[in-house]
Design an enzyme around this catalytic site. Structure first.
Site, PDB file in Angstrom:
ATOM      1  CB  CYS A 116     -44.506  45.021  29.426  1.00  0.00           C
ATOM      2  SG  CYS A 116     -44.895  43.429  30.187  1.00  0.00           S
ATOM      3  CG  HIS A 257     -44.671  47.842  32.341  1.00  0.00           C
ATOM      4  ND1 HIS A 257     -45.916  47.268  32.408  1.00  0.00           N
ATOM      5  CD2 HIS A 257     -43.769  46.826  32.391  1.00  0.00           C
ATOM      6  CE1 HIS A 257     -45.769  45.952  32.474  1.00  0.00           C
ATOM      7  NE2 HIS A 257     -44.485  45.662  32.471  1.00  0.00           N
ATOM      8  CG  ASN A 287     -45.815  42.795  34.356  1.00  0.00           C
ATOM      9  OD1 ASN A 287     -46.683  43.351  33.692  1.00  0.00           O
ATOM     10  ND2 ASN A 287     -44.601  42.564  33.896  1.00  0.00           N
TER      11      ASN A 287
HETATM   12  C1  LIG Z   1     -37.499  37.540  38.002  1.00  0.00           C
HETATM   13  C2  LIG Z   1     -36.783  38.354  39.072  1.00  0.00           C
HETATM   14  C3  LIG Z   1     -37.753  38.826  40.137  1.00  0.00           C
HETATM   15  C4  LIG Z   1     -35.744  37.473  39.728  1.00  0.00           C
HETATM   16  O1  LIG Z   1     -35.065  38.223  40.698  1.00  0.00           O
HETATM   17  P1  LIG Z   1     -33.457  38.210  40.743  1.00  0.00           P
HETATM   18  O2  LIG Z   1     -33.065  38.969  41.919  1.00  0.00           O
HETATM   19  O3  LIG Z   1     -32.981  38.664  39.404  1.00  0.00           O
HETATM   20  O4  LIG Z   1     -33.178  36.705  40.964  1.00  0.00           O
HETATM   21  P2  LIG Z   1     -32.293  35.727  40.068  1.00  0.00           P
HETATM   22  O5  LIG Z   1     -32.959  35.475  38.752  1.00  0.00           O
HETATM   23  O6  LIG Z   1     -30.869  36.192  40.068  1.00  0.00           O
HETATM   24  O7  LIG Z   1     -32.388  34.449  40.944  1.00  0.00           O
HETATM   25  C5  LIG Z   1     -31.813  34.426  42.242  1.00  0.00           C
HETATM   26  C6  LIG Z   1     -32.272  33.158  42.902  1.00  0.00           C
HETATM   27  O8  LIG Z   1     -33.653  33.295  43.260  1.00  0.00           O
HETATM   28  C7  LIG Z   1     -34.373  32.160  42.824  1.00  0.00           C
HETATM   29  N1  LIG Z   1     -35.744  32.501  42.593  1.00  0.00           N
HETATM   30  C8  LIG Z   1     -36.337  32.887  41.439  1.00  0.00           C
HETATM   31  N2  LIG Z   1     -37.639  33.079  41.646  1.00  0.00           N
HETATM   32  C9  LIG Z   1     -37.874  32.822  42.943  1.00  0.00           C
HETATM   33  C10 LIG Z   1     -39.019  32.847  43.749  1.00  0.00           C
HETATM   34  N3  LIG Z   1     -40.217  33.168  43.277  1.00  0.00           N
HETATM   35  N4  LIG Z   1     -38.891  32.525  45.050  1.00  0.00           N
HETATM   36  C11 LIG Z   1     -37.700  32.206  45.574  1.00  0.00           C
HETATM   37  N5  LIG Z   1     -36.580  32.148  44.864  1.00  0.00           N
HETATM   38  C12 LIG Z   1     -36.673  32.446  43.562  1.00  0.00           C
HETATM   39  C13 LIG Z   1     -33.627  31.719  41.594  1.00  0.00           C
HETATM   40  O9  LIG Z   1     -33.916  30.362  41.294  1.00  0.00           O
HETATM   41  C14 LIG Z   1     -32.196  31.928  41.984  1.00  0.00           C
HETATM   42  O10 LIG Z   1     -31.798  30.825  42.762  1.00  0.00           O
HETATM   43  P3  LIG Z   1     -30.306  30.241  42.616  1.00  0.00           P
HETATM   44  O11 LIG Z   1     -29.405  31.349  43.020  1.00  0.00           O
HETATM   45  O12 LIG Z   1     -30.326  29.082  43.542  1.00  0.00           O
HETATM   46  O13 LIG Z   1     -30.176  29.867  41.165  1.00  0.00           O
HETATM   47  C15 LIG Z   1     -36.071  39.593  38.454  1.00  0.00           C
HETATM   48  O14 LIG Z   1     -34.982  39.162  37.663  1.00  0.00           O
HETATM   49  C16 LIG Z   1     -36.965  40.430  37.634  1.00  0.00           C
HETATM   50  O15 LIG Z   1     -37.896  41.016  38.129  1.00  0.00           O
HETATM   51  N6  LIG Z   1     -36.648  40.548  36.339  1.00  0.00           N
HETATM   52  C17 LIG Z   1     -37.489  41.311  35.438  1.00  0.00           C
HETATM   53  C18 LIG Z   1     -38.667  40.467  35.064  1.00  0.00           C
HETATM   54  C19 LIG Z   1     -39.738  41.291  34.438  1.00  0.00           C
HETATM   55  O16 LIG Z   1     -40.021  42.372  34.853  1.00  0.00           O
HETATM   56  N7  LIG Z   1     -40.371  40.750  33.398  1.00  0.00           N
HETATM   57  C20 LIG Z   1     -41.423  41.407  32.716  1.00  0.00           C
HETATM   58  C21 LIG Z   1     -40.842  42.536  31.953  1.00  0.00           C
HETATM   59  S1  LIG Z   1     -42.047  43.537  31.272  1.00  0.00           S
END
Ligand SMILES: CC(C)(COP(=O)(O)OP(=O)(O)OC[C@H]1O[C@@H](n2cnc3c(N)ncnc32)[C@H](O)[C@@H]1OP(=O)(O)O)[C@@H](O)C(=O)NCCC(=O)NCCS
Length: 332
Positions: A116, A257, A287
């Site tokens: 990214c 980004h 993204n």
């Molecule tokens: C992936 C992302 C959206 C997850 O959001 P978060 O608030 O961190 O959520 P968590 O990973 O702590 O997960 C919280 C809960 O939501 C759940 N969850 C994850 N994806 C989900 C979805 N699409 N729908 C519903 N629930 C979801 C998880 O399973 C977890 O459940 P649990 O508590 O029962 O285990 C976030 O971490 C993120 O955006 N990270 C950066 C990713 C990114 O930008 N990547 C590319 C970089 S260039």
């Protein structure tokens, strides 16, 4: 940046595949809701290719739009840099396939892989060939078909990504034009396993076993990526302002980004940037990895939020970890 001659971005093109996948569509495939995705990421929908459409196709279409916008022929291009983590194949490089598709008969080219952050890395590399005087027309294309490497059963990655391509042309700045002013990039390889695709390379060559273990898909530790992104985008953005003796008030447009709206907002807030200066289009594209920044540039121009003479700050973070920031004076 010590440049013999500065580069400027002189034209832009993009291609977004027509097929839209909404959050509601995804909620039929995995356990998720439109509300969860919007609240946690800001994404409402994303565009995806028809299965079997390669990255070179999107890249060539963005390149063709760019050539039209600049009013030049493909054979005037001297170098093509394709930035991607989803090349058509390991080799030949996607840049070669694009060179052939658009008939850029006098161009050489190569692919660049920095996930990214890739678009800013590609922009910086391309700018060096202008600065050195080696070339006068360099095309940098950020293109990814992320849908080809997403696990359809992994809700935490499936909802984040979309497919698209964006292309810029780099040319020498005119006398008195600033063009690309500065860059600052970093790599922290200790973050490698926070976001990666483990299968298919020399470490884990493709086999029935790697496929059974779903190693050919994106694997991610979402929270560690999130925390790194917020910290690094601010750090590199601040660094860029400080080393150029400017503040957020001097910036007219902030293009980060587009990974997560919460990352963008937190960064802009910490840098003291007026929310009106922050370009966001993640709600409609998700993204798109190497495509996000050129797509955001296109939207900002169309919305009248990026004009000739504006000072623009770009930041990005990606798998690797990679991170970067670029400062530019917009030139058209
Ligand atoms: C992936 C992302 C959206 C997850 O959001 P978060 O608030 O961190 O959520 P968590 O990973 O702590 O997960 C919280 C809960 O939501 C759940 N969850 C994850 N994806 C989900 C979805 N699409 N729908 C519903 N629930 C979801 C998880 O399973 C977890 O459940 P649990 O508590 O029962 O285990 C976030 O971490 C993120 O955006 N990270 C950066 C990713 C990114 O930008 N990547 C590319 C970089 S260039």
């Amino acid at each position: 940046m010590q440049s013999l001659r500065r580069a400027k971005i002189s034209a832009i093109g993009r291609y977004v595949p027509p097929k839209v996948v909404t959050n509601h569509d995804l909620a039929k495939i995995v356990e998720t809701t439109h509300e969860w995705i919007v609240e946690r990421t800001g994404i409402e929908e994303r565009h995806v290719v028809e299965p079997g459409t390669p990255t070179s196709e999107l890249a060539a279409r963005a390149a063709t739009e760019l050539l039209k916008a600049r009013g030049i022929e493909a054979d005037e291009i001297e170098l093509i840099i394709v930035v991607t983590v989803t090349p058509d194949m390991f080799f030949p490089a996607t840049a070669c396939l694009v060179q052939h598709k658009i008939q850029a008969k006098h161009a050489w080219g190569f692919d660049l892989s920095a996930a990214c952050s890739g678009f800013l890395y590609g922009l910086t590399v391309g700018a060096q060939f202008i600065a050195s005087g080696a070339h006068k027309k360099v095309m940098v294309i950020g293109a990814d078909v992320m849908s080809s490497i997403l696990n359809p059963e992994d809700r935490a990655t499936l909802v984040l990504f979309g497919d698209a391509a964006g292309a810029i042309l780099l040319e020498p700045a005119e006398e008195g034009e600033d063009g690309i002013i500065d860059f600052f990039h970093e790599v922290d390889g200790s973050g490698g396993e926070s976001l990666y695709m483990p299968g298919g390379g020399s470490l884990n060559p493709s086999s029935h076993e790697t496929v059974d273990q779903k190693m050919h898909y994106v694997h991610q530790r979402g929270q560690s990526v999130f925390k790194y992104a917020v910290r690094k985008m601010e750090e590199l953005g601040r660094n860029m302002l400080e080393r150029n003796s400017i503040t957020g008030d001097d910036i007219q447009t902030f293009i980060a980004h587009q990974a997560n709206v919460r990352i963008i907002d937190a960064t802009a807030d910490k840098l003291g940037l007026d929310p009106n200066k922050v370009v966001k289009n993640i709600h409609k594209y998700g993204n798109t990895t190497a495509g996000t920044i050129p797509l955001a540039i296109c939207d900002a121009i169309e919305q009248g939020r990026l004009k000739k003479g504006d000072l623009v700050l770009f930041t990005a973070v990606g798998a690797g970890f990679t991170a970067g920031s670029v400062l530019a004076r917009w030139a058209f």
